[in-house]
Motif scaffolding. Sequence first.
Motif, short mmCIF file in Angstrom:
data_model
loop_
_atom_site.label_atom_id
_atom_site.label_comp_id
_atom_site.label_asym_id
_atom_site.label_seq_id
_atom_site.Cartn_x
_atom_site.Cartn_y
_atom_site.Cartn_z
N ASN A 6 0.83 -1.21 0.00
CA ASN A 6 0.00 0.00 0.00
C ASN A 6 0.86 1.25 0.00
OD1 ASN A 6 -2.38 -1.47 0.02
ND2 ASN A 6 -2.57 -1.46 2.25
N LYS A 45 2.35 7.91 -6.48
CA LYS A 45 1.44 8.97 -6.94
C LYS A 45 1.92 10.30 -6.39
CE LYS A 45 -2.46 5.75 -6.99
NZ LYS A 45 -3.79 5.43 -6.39
N ALA A 85 -0.53 11.62 4.57
CA ALA A 85 -0.51 10.22 4.12
C ALA A 85 0.27 9.32 5.06
CB ALA A 85 0.07 10.14 2.71
N ASP A 111 -0.30 13.37 -5.45
CA ASP A 111 -1.16 13.21 -4.28
C ASP A 111 -0.40 13.54 -3.00
OD1 ASP A 111 -3.19 12.43 -5.92
OD2 ASP A 111 -3.06 10.30 -5.44
N THR A 126 1.04 4.21 -2.79
CA THR A 126 0.81 5.61 -2.43
C THR A 126 1.98 6.48 -2.88
OG1 THR A 126 -0.53 5.00 -0.51
CG2 THR A 126 0.41 7.21 -0.52
#
Length: 202
Positions: A72, A79, A167, A82, A76
């Motif tokens: 995961n 990107k 994040a 983001d 993440t």
Amino acid sequence: MKQNLPILLSLLALPAFAEGTRELGSHEHGVGELNIAMEGKTIAMELHAPGADIVGFEYAATSDEDRAAIENAVATLAKPLDLFSFPDAAKCTVTRASAELEAEEDHDEHAKHDDHDDHDDHAEHDDHGEHDDHAEEASHTEFHAEYVLNCDNPDAIKKIDFAYFEAFPNALELEVQIVSSAGAKAFEVERDAPTLDLRGMF
């Protein structure tokens, strides 16, 4: 990315940049490193972050839960827009992004997540307790990501907002080094003030 990566690497080799990188020192939990090189409409970025900052641990993943956390995290980290938000007016798009997990003692094996075979080998000559101790002592993992962006209007890049800290709750600070036509400069971006002022860097 290969056609742009030499730009990043050559710029990051500048003395001022190298000194800034060395100041980060050895692995420090909570503190990652982000290198940014700007040339024309191209922005190349390189991120190094301790495993503890990203997934909360640095030992070799052994459980399904640990492996899922790593997968995961890599997804993440792949990107960049983001995590690092450029002004909409800059019209930035991602042309290349990659992310992986590395380990200090063996980059290749950990980058491929081939820890299971190593575990079997150790099990043949170590009891389980000794293997666990070895893993705790020797494993120092970090996530490494590389990005190349194309920004149609680079003059509009006055700041970068770091959603990175949202994040990854364990991340406290990023040591940022930037090289552009305006020169080289180092910054510290912290969780409490997650915006980098880039006025004057283009």
